[in-house]
Design a protein around this motif. Structure first.
Motif, PDB file in Angstrom:
ATOM      1  N   THR A  50      82.816  60.527  60.585  1.00  0.00           N
ATOM      2  CA  THR A  50      81.385  60.422  60.871  1.00  0.00           C
ATOM      3  C   THR A  50      80.878  59.032  60.496  1.00  0.00           C
ATOM      4  N   VAL A  51      79.738  58.648  61.089  1.00  0.00           N
ATOM      5  CA  VAL A  51      79.143  57.342  60.825  1.00  0.00           C
ATOM      6  C   VAL A  51      78.560  57.319  59.420  1.00  0.00           C
ATOM      7  N   GLY A  52      78.782  56.190  58.722  1.00  0.00           N
ATOM      8  CA  GLY A  52      78.232  56.039  57.388  1.00  0.00           C
ATOM      9  C   GLY A  52      76.781  55.572  57.444  1.00  0.00           C
ATOM     10  N   GLY A  53      76.212  55.273  56.301  1.00  0.00           N
ATOM     11  CA  GLY A  53      74.836  54.798  56.233  1.00  0.00           C
ATOM     12  C   GLY A  53      74.700  53.378  56.749  1.00  0.00           C
ATOM     13  N   ALA A  54      73.487  52.999  57.126  1.00  0.00           N
ATOM     14  CA  ALA A  54      73.224  51.649  57.617  1.00  0.00           C
ATOM     15  C   ALA A  54      73.614  50.630  56.549  1.00  0.00           C
ATOM     16  N   ALA A  55      74.437  49.645  56.940  1.00  0.00           N
ATOM     17  CA  ALA A  55      74.931  48.661  55.983  1.00  0.00           C
ATOM     18  C   ALA A  55      74.749  47.228  56.451  1.00  0.00           C
ATOM     19  N   LYS A  56      74.667  47.014  57.786  1.00  0.00           N
ATOM     20  CA  LYS A  56      74.605  45.641  58.284  1.00  0.00           C
ATOM     21  C   LYS A  56      74.045  45.612  59.700  1.00  0.00           C
ATOM     22  N   LEU A  57      73.732  44.381  60.141  1.00  0.00           N
ATOM     23  CA  LEU A  57      73.312  44.136  61.521  1.00  0.00           C
ATOM     24  C   LEU A  57      74.392  43.326  62.227  1.00  0.00           C
ATOM     25  N   ALA A  58      74.455  43.459  63.541  1.00  0.00           N
ATOM     26  CA  ALA A  58      75.398  42.664  64.319  1.00  0.00           C
ATOM     27  C   ALA A  58      74.786  42.326  65.669  1.00  0.00           C
ATOM     28  N   PHE A  59      74.977  41.069  66.124  1.00  0.00           N
ATOM     29  CA  PHE A  59      74.600  40.702  67.492  1.00  0.00           C
ATOM     30  C   PHE A  59      75.672  41.255  68.423  1.00  0.00           C
ATOM     31  N   THR A  60      75.360  42.318  69.127  1.00  0.00           N
ATOM     32  CA  THR A  60      76.324  42.899  70.056  1.00  0.00           C
ATOM     33  C   THR A  60      76.165  42.335  71.471  1.00  0.00           C
ATOM     34  N   THR A  61      75.040  41.703  71.763  1.00  0.00           N
ATOM     35  CA  THR A  61      74.870  40.867  72.958  1.00  0.00           C
ATOM     36  C   THR A  61      74.262  39.559  72.490  1.00  0.00           C
ATOM     37  N   GLN A  62      74.921  38.453  72.853  1.00  0.00           N
ATOM     38  CA  GLN A  62      74.469  37.152  72.374  1.00  0.00           C
ATOM     39  C   GLN A  62      73.392  36.582  73.304  1.00  0.00           C
ATOM     40  N   PRO A  63      72.472  35.751  72.768  1.00  0.00           N
ATOM     41  CA  PRO A  63      71.522  35.050  73.652  1.00  0.00           C
ATOM     42  C   PRO A  63      72.283  34.094  74.557  1.00  0.00           C
ATOM     43  N   SER A  64      71.701  33.762  75.712  1.00  0.00           N
ATOM     44  CA  SER A  64      72.342  32.869  76.672  1.00  0.00           C
ATOM     45  C   SER A  64      72.799  31.585  75.992  1.00  0.00           C
ATOM     46  N   ALA A  65      73.982  31.092  76.391  1.00  0.00           N
ATOM     47  CA  ALA A  65      74.547  29.891  75.777  1.00  0.00           C
ATOM     48  C   ALA A  65      73.721  28.654  76.084  1.00  0.00           C
ATOM     49  N   SER A  66      73.037  28.639  77.238  1.00  0.00           N
ATOM     50  CA  SER A  66      72.200  27.498  77.605  1.00  0.00           C
ATOM     51  C   SER A  66      70.983  28.008  78.361  1.00  0.00           C
ATOM     52  N   THR A  67      69.795  27.551  77.947  1.00  0.00           N
ATOM     53  CA  THR A  67      68.538  28.015  78.530  1.00  0.00           C
ATOM     54  C   THR A  67      67.570  26.846  78.626  1.00  0.00           C
ATOM     55  N   VAL A  68      66.746  26.844  79.670  1.00  0.00           N
ATOM     56  CA  VAL A  68      65.724  25.810  79.832  1.00  0.00           C
ATOM     57  C   VAL A  68      64.599  26.042  78.836  1.00  0.00           C
ATOM     58  N   ALA A  69      64.101  24.963  78.242  1.00  0.00           N
ATOM     59  CA  ALA A  69      63.020  25.042  77.258  1.00  0.00           C
ATOM     60  C   ALA A  69      61.812  25.765  77.833  1.00  0.00           C
ATOM     61  N   GLY A  70      61.264  26.701  77.063  1.00  0.00           N
ATOM     62  CA  GLY A  70      60.087  27.448  77.473  1.00  0.00           C
ATOM     63  C   GLY A  70      60.361  28.606  78.405  1.00  0.00           C
ATOM     64  N   SER A  71      61.602  28.736  78.871  1.00  0.00           N
ATOM     65  CA  SER A  71      61.973  29.845  79.757  1.00  0.00           C
ATOM     66  C   SER A  71      62.673  30.937  78.957  1.00  0.00           C
ATOM     67  N   ALA A  72      62.458  32.173  79.343  1.00  0.00           N
ATOM     68  CA  ALA A  72      63.100  33.285  78.646  1.00  0.00           C
ATOM     69  C   ALA A  72      64.611  33.215  78.807  1.00  0.00           C
ATOM     70  N   PHE A  73      65.332  33.549  77.735  1.00  0.00           N
ATOM     71  CA  PHE A  73      66.787  33.636  77.828  1.00  0.00           C
ATOM     72  C   PHE A  73      67.161  34.547  78.992  1.00  0.00           C
ATOM     73  N   ALA A  74      68.072  34.080  79.846  1.00  0.00           N
ATOM     74  CA  ALA A  74      68.542  34.936  80.944  1.00  0.00           C
ATOM     75  C   ALA A  74      69.195  36.195  80.386  1.00  0.00           C
ATOM     76  N   THR A  75      69.929  36.023  79.298  1.00  0.00           N
ATOM     77  CA  THR A  75      70.486  37.165  78.569  1.00  0.00           C
ATOM     78  C   THR A  75      69.783  37.253  77.226  1.00  0.00           C
TER      79      THR A  75
END
Length: 246
Positions: A50-75
């Motif tokens: 069974t799953v244990g108690g909350a212990a940590k956070l993880a980035f399971t989807t990363q922000p886009s590797a390259s994004t234009v300034a002021g524009s929302a991350f594509a990912t």
């Protein structure tokens, strides 16, 4: 894993493993006990991890590797609440906050949300950063967890050229018929004030006569600046003007 995997039956005919440690991934586990020539061999034991108690956070989807300034991350990033073994704590509704901890700029959009079934999915939250630069990093934190986690580094690039303005060389005086001391230059920026390279600018004498070099277009450098080689004033004393157009 098991400890004491090879055992001999005792006076009661019983063989007992020393220990059985379940796998780190939540779910079904099984163990077999085998003895050659016996009816019923192998015997199978099952157990559920069974799953244990909350212990940590993880980035399971990363922000886009390259994004234009002021524009929302594509990912847009996804942050998951996990137990110590990396299993998603599906019962968690912890509040997760993202901040820009490496690199300059302001993180725009909705940067705080509650996890749903242990997952904080920032899709549709419009996360963006206004200033250009490489190796920027986001950090995810939650008040219920002591340990923060960081995203891989990413790059913010300049948007489309938006504004042209004097950079240097305005308001000078020089002897009529001679070149000014400071070569005029302009600065090209995007809508967020980031310098934009690779933009063509044409300089031309407007009033007072004189000459400018070159007469062909000048391209902005990595700092968003386009500079003439020289501006020689007209031979008649008085006001001169030069235009820069893009």
């Amino acid at each position: 894993s098991i400890t004491g995997g090879t055992q001999t039956t005792d006076a009661s005919g019983i063989a007992t493993v020393t220990s059985w440690t379940l796998g780190a991934t939540a779910g079904a586990n099984s163990l077999t006990a085998t003895s050659a020539g016996l009816t019923g061999s192998p015997v199978t034991f099952t157990a559920t991890g069974t799953v244990g108690g909350a212990a940590k956070l993880a980035f399971t989807t990363q922000p886009s590797a390259s994004t234009v300034a002021g524009s929302a991350f594509a990912t847009q990033p996804v942050v998951t609440v996990q137990d110590a073994n990396g299993n998603t704590v599906t019962g968690s509704t912890a509040s997760v906050t993202l901040t820009l901890t490496t690199g300059t700029g302001t993180l725009g959009g909705t940067a705080t949300m509650n996890a749903v079934a242990g997952v904080a999915d920032f899709a549709g939250k419009g996360l963006n950063i206004n200033l250009v630069g490489a190796n920027k990093v986001l950090t995810a934190t939650s008040g219920v967890l002591a340990t923060a986690t960081t995203s891989p580094a990413f790059t913010i690039t300049a948007g489309a050229a938006s504004t042209i303005a004097v950079n240097a060389g305005n308001g000078q005086s020089a002897t009529a018929g001679s070149a000014v001391a400071t070569d005029p230059s302009v600065l090209i920026t995007d809508a967020n004030g980031n310098p934009k390279s690779g933009v063509s600018v044409t300089f031309a004498v407007a009033t007072g006569g004189g000459t400018v070099v070159p007469t062909s277009a000048v391209t902005t450098d990595a700092s968003g600046i386009a500079t003439v080689t020289s501006w020689t004033l007209g031979t008649t004393a008085g006001a001169n003007s030069l235009t820069a157009t893009s």
